[in-house]
Motif scaffolding. Structure first.
Motif, mmCIF file in Angstrom:
data_model
loop_
_atom_site.group_PDB
_atom_site.id
_atom_site.type_symbol
_atom_site.label_atom_id
_atom_site.label_comp_id
_atom_site.label_asym_id
_atom_site.label_seq_id
_atom_site.Cartn_x
_atom_site.Cartn_y
_atom_site.Cartn_z
ATOM 1 N N GLY A 278 0.818 -1.200 0.000
ATOM 2 C CA GLY A 278 0.000 0.000 0.000
ATOM 3 C C GLY A 278 0.854 1.252 0.000
ATOM 4 O O GLY A 278 2.039 1.224 -0.321
ATOM 5 N N ILE A 279 0.254 2.356 0.387
ATOM 6 C CA ILE A 279 0.952 3.641 0.424
ATOM 7 C C ILE A 279 0.564 4.380 1.702
ATOM 8 O O ILE A 279 -0.624 4.564 1.983
ATOM 9 C CB ILE A 279 0.604 4.515 -0.794
ATOM 10 C CG1 ILE A 279 1.124 3.867 -2.087
ATOM 11 C CG2 ILE A 279 1.180 5.916 -0.647
ATOM 12 C CD1 ILE A 279 0.744 4.614 -3.349
ATOM 13 N N VAL A 280 1.557 4.796 2.468
ATOM 14 C CA VAL A 280 1.333 5.638 3.647
ATOM 15 C C VAL A 280 1.462 7.089 3.190
ATOM 16 O O VAL A 280 2.572 7.592 2.970
ATOM 17 C CB VAL A 280 2.335 5.311 4.770
ATOM 18 C CG1 VAL A 280 2.070 6.209 5.985
ATOM 19 C CG2 VAL A 280 2.245 3.843 5.172
ATOM 20 N N GLU A 281 0.345 7.750 3.041
ATOM 21 C CA GLU A 281 0.355 9.079 2.439
ATOM 22 C C GLU A 281 1.026 10.122 3.318
ATOM 23 O O GLU A 281 1.604 11.096 2.807
ATOM 24 C CB GLU A 281 -1.087 9.496 2.122
ATOM 25 C CG GLU A 281 -1.743 8.630 1.057
ATOM 26 C CD GLU A 281 -3.210 8.950 0.872
ATOM 27 O OE1 GLU A 281 -3.737 9.793 1.637
ATOM 28 O OE2 GLU A 281 -3.844 8.351 -0.024
ATOM 29 N N ASN A 282 0.968 9.966 4.630
ATOM 30 C CA ASN A 282 1.564 10.950 5.540
ATOM 31 C C ASN A 282 2.899 10.475 6.100
ATOM 32 O O ASN A 282 3.292 10.847 7.206
ATOM 33 C CB ASN A 282 0.595 11.270 6.684
ATOM 34 C CG ASN A 282 0.199 10.049 7.497
ATOM 35 O OD1 ASN A 282 0.208 8.928 6.991
ATOM 36 N ND2 ASN A 282 -0.179 10.260 8.757
ATOM 37 N N HIS A 283 3.626 9.663 5.331
ATOM 38 C CA HIS A 283 4.874 9.100 5.829
ATOM 39 C C HIS A 283 5.924 10.170 6.121
ATOM 40 O O HIS A 283 6.721 10.036 7.056
ATOM 41 C CB HIS A 283 5.426 8.060 4.839
ATOM 42 C CG HIS A 283 5.923 8.640 3.549
ATOM 43 N ND1 HIS A 283 7.237 8.915 3.313
ATOM 44 C CD2 HIS A 283 5.248 9.011 2.431
ATOM 45 C CE1 HIS A 283 7.373 9.425 2.101
ATOM 46 N NE2 HIS A 283 6.189 9.498 1.538
ATOM 47 N N ALA A 284 5.946 11.252 5.335
ATOM 48 C CA ALA A 284 6.988 12.260 5.518
ATOM 49 C C ALA A 284 6.851 12.939 6.884
ATOM 50 O O ALA A 284 7.842 13.107 7.621
ATOM 51 C CB ALA A 284 6.927 13.290 4.400
#
Length: 584
Positions: free
Chosen positions: A99-105
């Motif tokens: 998946g994708i962690v959109e708030n990873h930054a």
């Protein structure tokens, strides 16, 4: 679009994980890795490359609990360091993630400010560090998982294991598939049931937006708001005998060759077809949503439904569904078409349509998939597992199913399953001609595939197969549009494939072929009729009406396969592509 698998039991985890990864490699093959837990210690191995690249590294690694991953990169380059699993600072916890962690930054910045050290460029690694913090103080692992999920934005399915969890595995799922399996004192978790079904046929398909704590003795699960869930496994039977390439060099070729039986099976009568047809008869508007090959099936269905049932079916490209929402309401029926039942864009389109009150009828290949479970009615196309990344048998199964629905809605007799079986078998006998054409196109840089009417979306599908399998630029073109730009591209030796059966489109398509031939095109004709126009002829059997799209796509699949073979391409696992597109 990654494959994840976990195991906890009394056996050796390394063997189970490696075999499971090989089954799941169609989901991603940029890199692979595994984490094995044994007596309070954890061994992590990972490499850029195929699953087989980690096999020597797992030789002799002992432990009865572990997780593993095969990657299709979304964040971070394809390197050993970016391969999964990713570990916590204390190395007592590892995670694998799809998946994708959109708030990873922002999460990474917070964690680094608190002293966490990151070893990769991926978005996934934040999960390991968040979970490390959440587990401090002997917190219940399930509560810790809920705490971590509360911080994540985006889509994810992840597993966590390590000395911090003992023999347990944590699992979480939001908008990416995850299924658990149980058998003989062992528990499994995987991106799909294909990863473990050779060992376990009791499966629990995790609720979207839930977490689970898995042990050999059982599983505890809860929704993301903390509400406990009752875990009720179901029996699965997914025709696993077809998973071996057997006498064929590639899974893709085997799946092409299976189509006579697949089509006959898809055309067999079943109550779901009648129920779907009933919904269509009373629908105000009908939409068919799909992506890639499934969108081409929707385009073919438009012609079929108009011709046989007088239904105005609107094909909808799933990623562009917003445009069509204004016309969807409680009287609408949405046919959602997906091989995997996990395609992110299709699921988003379905949820948006449901919010408008539309009724959802899914046409899907994978039992118990998210799409099937989120539909009002689901019709399985019965293609069986499709391992090759490029869809072949699932396309003809989708067409067969859609045609059955259209005919039933119109009160007309169904297609003759035995006749279609024989016609597709006959179409497969064109393999020699397709091989010759494939070798002829080995050095081509551009290929144009031309069709008229219902044969136009078939041409689009043929072009997609050439691009996917052979990495050659190919375009499917409407024959009547050649004068509007495409003829400027035709020069001496330009390869052109005419999808040219002897129906009402034959004469006009021949004329279009003559126009291209006059400008130097090398013409390959797919037709039951020989013609002096063709430099190469790939014959098909005489078919009629709705039989034609099913029959004529077979030589296009074979042509794409043999172009790819001649070029030495990786056929079952095309570069940069994955089977199930579970991220947007």
């Amino acid at each position: 679009m990654c494959g994840i698998i976990g195991y906890t039991g009394s056996g050796e985890a390394a063997e189970v994980l490696l075999r499971g990864l090989r089954r799941l490699e169609y989901r991603g093959y940029d890199s692979a890795g595994a984490a094995i837990v044994n007596d309070g210690a954890m061994k992590v191995v990972k490499r850029a490359g195929r699953v087989d690249s980690i096999a020597p590294l797992l030789d002799g690694v002992e432990g009865s609990t572990g997780i593993a991953h095969t990657r299709w990169a979304t964040h971070g380059k394809v390197t050993d360091g970016n391969a999964h699993p990713h570990t916590s600072c204390g190395n007592d916890l590892a995670i694998v993630h799809n998946g994708i962690v959109e708030n990873h930054a922002e999460l990474r910045a917070e964690l680094e400010a608190r002293g966490h050290v990151f070893r990769s460029e991926t978005d996934s690694e934040v999960i390991a560090h968040l979970l490390e913090e959440a587990l401090r103080g002997s917190k219940d692992p399930l509560r810790a998982a809920l705490e971590v999920c509360g911080r994540l934005r985006g889509s994810y399915a992840f597993l966590a294991a390590g000395p911090a969890l003992g023999k347990a595995i944590l699992a979480a799922r939001k908008d990416s598939p995850l299924v658990l399996g149980f058998a003989d004192g062992a528990a499994y978790a995987a991106s799909d049931v294909y990863g473990f079904v050779e060992w376990a046929d009791d499966a629990y398909f995790m609720e979207n937006g839930s977490v689970a704590l898995i042990t050999p003795e059982g599983v505890r699960a809860a929704l993301l708001d903390g509400t406990p869930l009752e875990v009720r496994p179901v029996k699965v039977a997914f025709e696993m005998a077809t998973s071996d390439a057997s006498v064929y060099a590639h899974h893709t070729l085997r799946e092409i060759m299976e189509q006579p039986e697949v089509v006959a099976r898809a055309l067999a009568p079943r109550p779901e077809i009648e129920l779907a047809a009933g919904a269509l008869r009373t629908a105000g508007r009908v939409f068919a949503v799909g992506a890639g090959t499934s969108y081409h099936a929707a385009m073919v269905a438009r012609y079929a439904f108009a011709e046989v049932a007088g239904v105005d079916l609107q094909p909808v490209l799933a990623s562009e569904h917003d445009l069509f929402l204004r016309w969807m309401d409680a009287g609408s029926v949405v046919l959602a078409i997906s091989q995997s039942g996990e395609t992110a864009d299709v699921l988003e389109a379905v949820r948006a349509a449901r919010a408008k009150g539309a009724r959802i009828v899914s046409i899907v290949n994978v039992p118990h998939s998210t799409l099937e479970r989120e539909s009002d009615l689901s019709v399985n196309v019965r293609a069986g597992p499709e391992v090759g990344v490029a869809a072949t048998k699932s396309f003809t199964a989708q067409l067969s199913t859609l045609f059955s629905m259209a005919l039933e809605a119109a009160g007309r007799p169904p297609l003759d399953a035995e006749r279609l079986r024989q016609l597709v078998t006959s179409a497969l006998s064109s393999e020699g001609s397709a091989r010759a054409a494939g070798e002829r196109l080995r050095d081509a840089t551009d290929v144009y595939i031309v069709g008229r009417g219902v044969h136009y979306p078939v041409a689009l599908e043929g072009a997609l197969k050439v691009k996917e399998l052979a990495y050659v630029h190919a375009e499917g073109l409407a024959a009547g549009e050649l004068k509007h730009g495409t003829l400027a591209m035709v020069e001496e030796g330009t390869p052109v494939v005419l999808v040219n059966p002897g129906d009402g489109t034959y004469v006009d398509t021949i004329s279009n072929g003559e126009e291209m031939k006059a400008r130097g095109a090398f013409v390959i004709g797919i037709s039951e009729r020989p013609n002096d126009l063709y430099d190469l002829h790939i014959p098909i059997p005489e078919a009629r009406g709705l039989e034609l799209p099913i029959v004529e796509v077979v030589p296009l699949q074979l042509l794409a396969y043999y172009v790819a073979l001649a070029r030495g391409a990786e056929i079952d696992r095309p570069r940069n592509l994955a089977k199930s597109v579970t991220v947007k």
